[in-house]
Scaffold this active site. Structure first.
Site, PDB file in Angstrom:
ATOM      1  NE  ARG A 184      16.606  10.821   6.615  1.00  0.00           N
ATOM      2  CZ  ARG A 184      15.459  11.279   7.134  1.00  0.00           C
ATOM      3  NH1 ARG A 184      15.392  12.499   7.625  1.00  0.00           N
ATOM      4  NH2 ARG A 184      14.390  10.515   7.166  1.00  0.00           N
ATOM      5  CE  LYS A 207      -1.592  -3.503  -4.398  1.00  0.00           C
ATOM      6  NZ  LYS A 207      -0.342  -2.884  -3.988  1.00  0.00           N
ATOM      7  CB  SER A 215       4.565   4.136   4.805  1.00  0.00           C
ATOM      8  OG  SER A 215       4.528   5.507   4.537  1.00  0.00           O
TER       9      SER A 215
HETATM   10  P1  NAD Z   1       7.999   5.704   1.682  1.00  0.00           P
HETATM   11  O1  NAD Z   1       8.336   6.805   0.720  1.00  0.00           O
HETATM   12  O2  NAD Z   1       7.102   6.019   2.842  1.00  0.00           O
HETATM   13  O3  NAD Z   1       9.342   5.107   2.298  1.00  0.00           O
HETATM   14  C1  NAD Z   1      10.473   4.841   1.540  1.00  0.00           C
HETATM   15  C2  NAD Z   1      11.675   5.186   2.386  1.00  0.00           C
HETATM   16  O4  NAD Z   1      12.836   4.708   1.722  1.00  0.00           O
HETATM   17  C3  NAD Z   1      11.873   6.703   2.584  1.00  0.00           C
HETATM   18  O5  NAD Z   1      12.029   6.952   3.951  1.00  0.00           O
HETATM   19  C4  NAD Z   1      13.161   6.985   1.825  1.00  0.00           C
HETATM   20  O6  NAD Z   1      13.928   8.039   2.381  1.00  0.00           O
HETATM   21  C5  NAD Z   1      13.871   5.651   1.961  1.00  0.00           C
HETATM   22  N1  NAD Z   1      14.971   5.457   1.011  1.00  0.00           N
HETATM   23  C6  NAD Z   1      14.938   5.548  -0.352  1.00  0.00           C
HETATM   24  N2  NAD Z   1      16.161   5.317  -0.860  1.00  0.00           N
HETATM   25  C7  NAD Z   1      16.977   5.070   0.202  1.00  0.00           C
HETATM   26  C8  NAD Z   1      18.364   4.797   0.334  1.00  0.00           C
HETATM   27  N3  NAD Z   1      19.162   4.721  -0.744  1.00  0.00           N
HETATM   28  N4  NAD Z   1      18.877   4.602   1.561  1.00  0.00           N
HETATM   29  C9  NAD Z   1      18.078   4.696   2.665  1.00  0.00           C
HETATM   30  N5  NAD Z   1      16.745   4.977   2.616  1.00  0.00           N
HETATM   31  C10 NAD Z   1      16.224   5.155   1.391  1.00  0.00           C
HETATM   32  O7  NAD Z   1       7.417   4.516   0.814  1.00  0.00           O
HETATM   33  P2  NAD Z   1       6.336   3.400   1.215  1.00  0.00           P
HETATM   34  O8  NAD Z   1       4.986   4.013   1.204  1.00  0.00           O
HETATM   35  O9  NAD Z   1       6.787   2.687   2.440  1.00  0.00           O
HETATM   36  O10 NAD Z   1       6.411   2.467  -0.056  1.00  0.00           O
HETATM   37  C11 NAD Z   1       7.435   1.496  -0.268  1.00  0.00           C
HETATM   38  C12 NAD Z   1       6.927   0.560  -1.357  1.00  0.00           C
HETATM   39  O11 NAD Z   1       5.793  -0.152  -0.829  1.00  0.00           O
HETATM   40  C13 NAD Z   1       6.406   1.296  -2.595  1.00  0.00           C
HETATM   41  O12 NAD Z   1       6.728   0.582  -3.754  1.00  0.00           O
HETATM   42  C14 NAD Z   1       4.898   1.339  -2.389  1.00  0.00           C
HETATM   43  O13 NAD Z   1       4.172   1.413  -3.610  1.00  0.00           O
HETATM   44  C15 NAD Z   1       4.673   0.000  -1.702  1.00  0.00           C
HETATM   45  N6  NAD Z   1       3.461  -0.045  -0.887  1.00  0.00           N
HETATM   46  C16 NAD Z   1       3.205   0.927   0.033  1.00  0.00           C
HETATM   47  C17 NAD Z   1       2.047   0.842   0.802  1.00  0.00           C
HETATM   48  C18 NAD Z   1       1.716   1.898   1.844  1.00  0.00           C
HETATM   49  O14 NAD Z   1       0.610   1.846   2.416  1.00  0.00           O
HETATM   50  N7  NAD Z   1       2.584   2.837   2.145  1.00  0.00           N
HETATM   51  C19 NAD Z   1       1.156  -0.245   0.628  1.00  0.00           C
HETATM   52  C20 NAD Z   1       1.469  -1.236  -0.316  1.00  0.00           C
HETATM   53  C21 NAD Z   1       2.625  -1.118  -1.067  1.00  0.00           C
HETATM   54  O1  KPL Z   2      -3.761  -0.435  -4.552  1.00  0.00           O
HETATM   55  C1  KPL Z   2      -4.457   0.524  -4.775  1.00  0.00           C
HETATM   56  C2  KPL Z   2      -3.784   1.852  -4.800  1.00  0.00           C
HETATM   57  O2  KPL Z   2      -4.405   2.878  -4.528  1.00  0.00           O
HETATM   58  O3  KPL Z   2      -2.569   1.851  -5.085  1.00  0.00           O
HETATM   59  C3  KPL Z   2      -5.910   0.346  -5.073  1.00  0.00           C
HETATM   60  C4  KPL Z   2      -6.732   0.704  -3.863  1.00  0.00           C
HETATM   61  C5  KPL Z   2      -6.199  -1.117  -5.431  1.00  0.00           C
HETATM   62  C6  KPL Z   2      -6.352   1.173  -6.246  1.00  0.00           C
HETATM   63  O4  KPL Z   2      -5.663   0.803  -7.396  1.00  0.00           O
END
Ligand code: NAD
Ligand code: KPL
Length: 305
Positions: free
Chosen positions: A37, A184, A12
């Protein structure tokens, strides 16, 4: 010639960053796990970003982790539990001049990466942007937000923040990134596990005010004890405000559990309890919450680490 943005983690957030950087004409390469992949990615023809219902495909070049070319700038966009292994897979390509941008939520993974890659500069990020995958190589931009970046070891901002500005990625350099990450983490600890255990949207926690307040009190003590008083300030009113503002949403942990994905518990509640123990601070309600969550995940057949 601009430095290439290598993006490891085509999920994402990785897609959200890679597509906007590429759209701004900046050089981007996706680093994929293996040949299978890479082949699947090439067959798809690129990464698709869906914004306001409009899908646009960006044919960003891909490569595998074991490709030999050096990496100067790496955006690590995997989950916290994958960060160390993901960085190790490209260790042979990183040198003294490499910079890693760590997009992981929670705490613990940043130190793990920095310890295994001492030669590289590690910049931590904390983001409130929202995105989700609605297919392979396809991501929906779900919520506008902001990303703070900072380096606790080196307060000078890198020049490539200009690339983020050119790509329209709202961001700021933060001299107190650890405070932001802790704040956070505390919000996530007060909200996310309870939404899973009470099986509710964030707004459902308005029925559990006392439980939330008790957790906020322990989190406040913990933040003060571990040298993060600014992250502790007015935590409870902010938690209540976030619950209200996101009442209609499911927390990220709730979504992980309902999609039967591994959660980042060890980098959120698990990390908080571990640090409390290190500081000899008792946090009985946080600890009990952690145990209840572990049992719940176990009963669902999901990993609890
Ligand atoms: P995700 O699961 O959508 O994407 C992670 C990607 O990394 C996957 O495609 C996975 O296959 C890949 N990956 C993992 N190990 C790998 C490797 N060794 N080689 C190649 N690819 C590899 O995760 P995300 O939602 O993008 O989240 C990433 C981080 O961002 C997390 O810590 C999440 O909490 C944080 N985050 C996400 C959002 C959101 O809206 N998605 C918002 C804020 C923070
Ligand atoms: O960051 C969040 C999450 O869902 O991970 C909020 C919306 C702040 C809730 O903890």
């Amino acid at each position: 010639m601009s430095t290439t943005w290598h993006v490891l983690g085509a999920g994402s957030l990785g897609t959200l960053w890679a597509t906007r950087l590429a759209r701004a004409g900046l050089p981007v390469r996706l680093v994929l796990r293996n040949d299978a992949r890479l082949q699947a990615y090439r067959n798809a023809g690129g990464l698709t970003l869906v914004e306001q219902g409009q899908a646009q495909c960006y044919p960003i070049p891909g490569e595998t982790a074991d490709s030999p070319e050096p990496i100067k700038r790496l955006l690590l966009a995997c989950k916290a539990y994958d960060a160390e292994a993901a960085v190790s897979s490209v260790a042979h390509r990183l040198g003294d001049e490499s910079e890693l941008i760590l997009l992981q939520n929670g705490l613990g993974s940043q130190d793990a990466v920095a310890n295994c890659m001492p030669q590289a500069r590690c910049i931590s990020a904390s983001s409130t942007e929202g995105a989700f995958r609605d297919g392979d190589w396809r991501v929906v931009f779900a919520g506008h937000g902001y990303t703070w970046l900072g380096d606790p070891a080196h307060p000078v901002a890198p020049f490539w923040l200009d690339d983020l500005a050119a790509a329209g990625i709202p961001h700021a350099w933060s001299a107190d990134i650890l405070t932001r990450l802790w704040r956070k983490l505390a919000l996530n600890c007060a909200i996310n596990p309870l939404t899973v255990l009470h099986h509710c949207k964030n707004g459902g926690l308005q029925e559990h005010r006392c439980e939330v307040a008790t957790l906020c009190a322990e989190l406040t003590d913990l933040l003060e004890r571990c040298g993060q008083p600014a992250a502790a300030e007015d935590l409870q009113p902010e938690v209540e405000r976030v619950i209200q503002a996101t009442a209609a949403n499911y927390s990220s942990m709730y979504q992980d559990v309902s999609n039967r994905r591994r959660t980042e518990i060890s980098y959120l509640l698990g990390y908080a309890c571990k640090v409390a123990q290190r500081h000899e601070l008792t946090v009985p309600h946080l600890e009990q919450l952690r145990q209840r969550l572990i049992v719940h995940l176990h009963n669902l057949g999901l990993p609890s680490d």
